[in-house]
Every structure is written in C-alpha cells, then in structure tokens.
Design a protein around this motif. Structure first.
Motif, PDB file in Angstrom:
ATOM      1  N   ALA A 283       2.546  51.433  46.989  1.00 17.83           N
ATOM      2  CA  ALA A 283       3.147  51.787  45.698  1.00 17.83           C
ATOM      3  C   ALA A 283       4.329  50.852  45.468  1.00 17.83           C
ATOM      4  N   ASP A 284       4.015  49.604  45.109  1.00 19.64           N
ATOM      5  CA  ASP A 284       5.025  48.561  44.974  1.00 19.64           C
ATOM      6  C   ASP A 284       5.466  48.375  43.520  1.00 19.64           C
ATOM      7  N   ASP A 285       6.209  47.307  43.266  1.00 19.55           N
ATOM      8  CA  ASP A 285       6.718  47.051  41.919  1.00 19.55           C
ATOM      9  C   ASP A 285       5.596  46.851  40.905  1.00 19.55           C
ATOM     10  N   ALA A 286       4.522  46.182  41.316  1.00 20.46           N
ATOM     11  CA  ALA A 286       3.398  45.950  40.399  1.00 20.46           C
ATOM     12  C   ALA A 286       2.780  47.282  39.971  1.00 20.46           C
ATOM     13  N   PHE A 287       2.637  48.188  40.929  1.00 18.74           N
ATOM     14  CA  PHE A 287       2.091  49.502  40.589  1.00 18.74           C
ATOM     15  C   PHE A 287       3.060  50.279  39.702  1.00 18.74           C
ATOM     16  N   LEU A 288       4.355  50.154  39.971  1.00 22.01           N
ATOM     17  CA  LEU A 288       5.351  50.873  39.181  1.00 22.01           C
ATOM     18  C   LEU A 288       5.267  50.464  37.706  1.00 22.01           C
ATOM     19  N   LYS A 289       4.951  49.207  37.441  1.00 19.20           N
ATOM     20  CA  LYS A 289       4.779  48.744  36.062  1.00 19.20           C
ATOM     21  C   LYS A 289       3.565  49.409  35.417  1.00 19.20           C
ATOM     22  N   GLU A 290       2.495  49.564  36.186  1.00 22.64           N
ATOM     23  CA  GLU A 290       1.320  50.264  35.675  1.00 22.64           C
ATOM     24  C   GLU A 290       1.640  51.719  35.359  1.00 22.64           C
ATOM     25  N   LEU A 291       2.371  52.343  36.258  1.00 25.79           N
ATOM     26  CA  LEU A 291       2.750  53.743  36.072  1.00 25.79           C
ATOM     27  C   LEU A 291       3.577  53.899  34.796  1.00 25.79           C
ATOM     28  N   ASP A 292       4.458  52.955  34.559  1.00 25.04           N
ATOM     29  CA  ASP A 292       5.295  52.989  33.359  1.00 25.04           C
ATOM     30  C   ASP A 292       4.447  52.819  32.096  1.00 25.04           C
ATOM     31  N   GLU A 293       3.422  51.971  32.173  1.00 33.12           N
ATOM     32  CA  GLU A 293       2.552  51.752  31.024  1.00 33.12           C
ATOM     33  C   GLU A 293       1.776  53.026  30.672  1.00 33.12           C
ATOM     34  N   VAL A 294       1.305  53.731  31.688  1.00 30.48           N
ATOM     35  CA  VAL A 294       0.598  55.001  31.444  1.00 30.48           C
ATOM     36  C   VAL A 294       1.567  56.024  30.864  1.00 30.48           C
ATOM     37  N   ALA A 295       2.797  56.037  31.351  1.00 29.03           N
ATOM     38  CA  ALA A 295       3.810  56.957  30.819  1.00 29.03           C
ATOM     39  C   ALA A 295       4.078  56.669  29.350  1.00 29.03           C
ATOM     40  N   THR A 296       4.068  55.402  28.983  1.00 26.19           N
ATOM     41  CA  THR A 296       4.254  55.016  27.584  1.00 26.19           C
ATOM     42  C   THR A 296       3.098  55.518  26.724  1.00 26.19           C
ATOM     43  N   PHE A 297       1.881  55.394  27.230  1.00 20.13           N
ATOM     44  CA  PHE A 297       0.703  55.870  26.497  1.00 20.13           C
ATOM     45  C   PHE A 297       0.755  57.386  26.341  1.00 20.13           C
ATOM     46  N   TYR A 298       1.187  58.067  27.379  1.00 19.91           N
ATOM     47  CA  TYR A 298       1.236  59.535  27.337  1.00 19.91           C
ATOM     48  C   TYR A 298       2.170  60.031  26.238  1.00 19.91           C
ATOM     49  N   VAL A 299       3.341  59.442  26.136  1.00 17.60           N
ATOM     50  CA  VAL A 299       4.271  59.899  25.105  1.00 17.60           C
ATOM     51  C   VAL A 299       3.776  59.508  23.715  1.00 17.60           C
ATOM     52  N   SER A 300       3.093  58.377  23.609  1.00 14.51           N
ATOM     53  CA  SER A 300       2.558  57.955  22.306  1.00 14.51           C
ATOM     54  C   SER A 300       1.463  58.883  21.829  1.00 14.51           C
ATOM     55  N   GLN A 301       0.790  59.558  22.770  1.00 17.85           N
ATOM     56  CA  GLN A 301      -0.287  60.480  22.441  1.00 17.85           C
ATOM     57  C   GLN A 301       0.202  61.938  22.349  1.00 17.85           C
ATOM     58  N   GLY A 302       1.490  62.134  22.563  1.00 17.44           N
ATOM     59  CA  GLY A 302       2.033  63.477  22.483  1.00 17.44           C
ATOM     60  C   GLY A 302       1.737  64.339  23.693  1.00 17.44           C
ATOM     61  N   LEU A 303       1.305  63.708  24.782  1.00 14.81           N
ATOM     62  CA  LEU A 303       0.997  64.463  25.999  1.00 14.81           C
ATOM     63  C   LEU A 303       2.261  64.855  26.753  1.00 14.81           C
ATOM     64  N   THR A 304       3.339  64.128  26.525  1.00 20.27           N
ATOM     65  CA  THR A 304       4.646  64.501  27.052  1.00 20.27           C
ATOM     66  C   THR A 304       5.643  64.418  25.902  1.00 20.27           C
ATOM     67  N   PRO A 305       6.628  65.313  25.859  1.00 18.03           N
ATOM     68  CA  PRO A 305       7.588  65.326  24.755  1.00 18.03           C
ATOM     69  C   PRO A 305       8.467  64.092  24.710  1.00 18.03           C
ATOM     70  N   GLN A 306       8.707  63.498  25.859  1.00 14.44           N
ATOM     71  CA  GLN A 306       9.467  62.254  25.940  1.00 14.44           C
ATOM     72  C   GLN A 306       8.913  61.418  27.081  1.00 14.44           C
ATOM     73  N   LYS A 307       9.214  60.135  27.047  1.00 13.02           N
ATOM     74  CA  LYS A 307       8.664  59.262  28.083  1.00 13.02           C
ATOM     75  C   LYS A 307       9.231  59.617  29.448  1.00 13.02           C
ATOM     76  N   ILE A 308       8.345  59.694  30.424  1.00  8.11           N
ATOM     77  CA  ILE A 308       8.754  59.996  31.789  1.00  8.11           C
ATOM     78  C   ILE A 308       9.350  58.748  32.428  1.00  8.11           C
ATOM     79  N   ASP A 309      10.523  58.882  32.980  1.00 12.60           N
ATOM     80  CA  ASP A 309      11.166  57.792  33.708  1.00 12.60           C
ATOM     81  C   ASP A 309      10.509  57.714  35.084  1.00 12.60           C
ATOM     82  N   VAL A 310       9.743  56.653  35.325  1.00 11.98           N
ATOM     83  CA  VAL A 310       8.964  56.572  36.560  1.00 11.98           C
ATOM     84  C   VAL A 310       9.760  56.055  37.749  1.00 11.98           C
ATOM     85  N   ARG A 311      10.986  55.631  37.500  1.00 14.03           N
ATOM     86  CA  ARG A 311      11.807  55.145  38.610  1.00 14.03           C
ATOM     87  C   ARG A 311      12.029  56.281  39.616  1.00 14.03           C
TER      88      ARG A 311
END
Length: 324
Positions: A283-311
C-alpha cells in the motif's frame, strides 16, 4: 444444484463459525494473528487453502487463528473493530465506505489483476447486450461496495444517470440466487460470484472492470493498533501473500484446483482458470493516489457527503517509515 450448494455452504460456514469470531480480543504477544478471510477468492484465501499462510507464519514463530469466512467487507470491518480479529480483506470501494466515519482500519496489502475478476454480467433473457441497454433494467449490486461502484462507473462512462436504472441492493449470495432465478436483469459483482454469474446459461458479460477504468482493488486490512504493535507479524502475513502470489504465477491452475477442492463447481472454476493470476503490491504512494481517485468519484456520485481524506489509511510494510 451443486452451484447453489456451494453458495449456501459458504453462508452456513459464516453462521456456524460466527460464534468463534466474536470472542474477546487477544494479545498478539504470543505471535498469534487472528484472520477473518473473505469467502471470495483472493491471495489470502488461497494461502489458507494451500497451507502457505500457516507454514510461513510458523517459520518466524507465529501462528494463525482462522476465524469464520466473511461474505463481504462490511461484516469484516465490524469484526476487526470489535476486537475479534486482526486481519481481513475487502475491496477499495467497501473499505472507503466503511472508512467514511472511522479511520481505525488501514490497508497493508493490495492485489492487482488484469481487470477481468470483476464486472457486470447480464441475464440471457434480459435482452441486455451493452451498458446503454441497462436503462430501465433491474441490476443487483451490493450497496456502497464493489457492485454499486462498478454500475455507477459503467453508467458514468456512457453519460447515463444512475436514476435511469433500478438498483436492487443485495449481498453476493442473495444476488447469486436472484440472478440465477431471473429476478434481476443484470448483476455487478466480483471474483467467484462473477464467475458463477457467467456460468449461468445464456449469461453475457457486458462490462469488464478493466474496460471501464475500475480502480477497485482487492485489499487486505488490519487495525491501526495491530499495525503499530505488531509490525513483524504484519510483514510476515504480507510475505506469505507474496509467496502465494508467486506460486500461482508459476502455476495458474492452482487457483481452480484449490477452489474445486473447497466445493466450487467445475464450470465456475473453469471460468476462473481463464483469468490471469493476481499480483501483490504494498500500500504505497502509487496506491494511495488510486485510493484518492476512487474517493473523488464517490463524492461526485453522492456516495459520501464529503470527500474522504485518504491520508493515514494505509501502511507500507515494505517501507514502514514512509508517511502516507
């Protein structure tokens, strides 16, 4: 009938073994790692079936206490948070859903595949031949997890609003029954359940995860406390997964063979045999970027009320000093 028995037996194993899972938390000072694996095929379940996980932990003086298999990540997260297990598995999407309000769990290992272990399969009688054909149809998905993510991602790639389809929120075992009996028109799902769907006569894959840009990896998760207190044990589990990944890379037929041994129908195993073996990554930096991208998609779809900070939601066992 055999396919139904396979699915039902997996559910029964959860019910019968749950009493063992809800035991009080134990101290890992004796080298014991309590693992609640998923029912879905992944490196951890394969390492259990092959005996590789137990064998590897023994080499460093550790041992594994295997808990009941979980049908999905949501109950896995509950077991981890309840202090009844130290390690479990899930998907990026289900992990993020569970992490929206609580960051006590962290990802320590990631599986990367060829994009054909997840997708959307349509029932033969539905008339669905492509993603646009999903409009007006009933699609089985697990709410907030892999299934809903795949469906929303596929629709978004074709500029189709989610309200143009009728999602039917079901767990994987219930989804399998609904799909096989024709109660839903399509099913967005993963791993052996996806293979089981493809094995239904007349079924057709209309979207592979890789073709719609899915970043939904299988991930292996532990508690933040366990990661901090037991870095050597966590690294040993990661190493066991790495050994298993190499073994199936050398002989991909092991995946089907191990699953048949566990009761999987041969026609379903034959479909899994066509899929390229998954590889293991930290679970390195490259994966963390992927996780952040999915978090961005989730908030854009209304699946989360605000973007999850993956740090802080990952730990790199190959580089413990890395800040993530």
């Amino acid at each position: 009938m055999k396919r139904r028995t396979f699915i039902i037996s997996a559910s029964l194993s959860l019910l019968l073994g749950f009493g063992n899972v809800v035991a009080h938390a134990q101290n890992s000072a004796d080298g014991t790692v309590r693992i609640a694996p998923l029912q879905a095929t992944n490196l951890l379940t394969l390492a259990r079936q092959s005996g590789q996980a137990d064998k590897h932990l023994k080499t460093i003086g550790g041992k594994i206490d295997w808990k009941a298999s979980m049908p999905a990540y949501a109950p896995t997260a509950e077991v981890l948070r309840g202090g009844s297990a130290d390690i479990g598995s899930g998907s990026v999407t289900s992990f993020l859903t569970a992490a929206a309000n609580n960051k006590d769990l962290v990802i320590f290992a990631v599986e990367k595949d060829d994009g054909k272990t997840q997708g959307i399969v349509a029932n033969g009688a539905s008339g669905i031949k492509s993603i646009p054909d999903l409009v007006g149809k009933k699609i089985a998905v697990n709410k907030g997890g892999t299934g809903e993510y795949l469906l929303r991602l596929a629709l978004a790639r074709h500029n189709i609003s989610y309200d143009k389809v009728t999602p039917v929120y079901l767990g994987p075992t219930e989804g399998a029954t609904a799909f096989a009996q024709g109660h839903v028109d399509a099913w967005a799902v993963w791993e052996q359940f996806f293979a089981a769907g493809q094995a239904v006569p007349g079924a057709k894959v209309i979207a592979w995860a890789g073709d719609i840009g899915s970043l939904n990896r299988i991930v292996h998760v532990t508690t933040r406390d366990f990661a901090q207190r037991n870095p050597k044990l966590l690294k040993a589990v990661y190493d066991a997964l790495a050994v298993e990944a190499q073994a199936i890379k050398n002989d991909p037929s092991l995946i089907a063979a191990l699953n048949i041994k566990e009761g999987m129908p041969k026609d379903v195993a034959a479909i899994l045999r066509k899929v390229q073996p998954q590889a293991l990554a930290p679970a390195d930096d490259a994966f963390l970027k992927e996780l952040d991208e999915v978090a961005t998609f989730y908030v854009s779809q209304g699946l989360t009320p605000q973007k999850i900070d993956v740090r802080g939601l990952t730990v790199n066992v190959l580089n413990p000093q890395a800040k993530q």
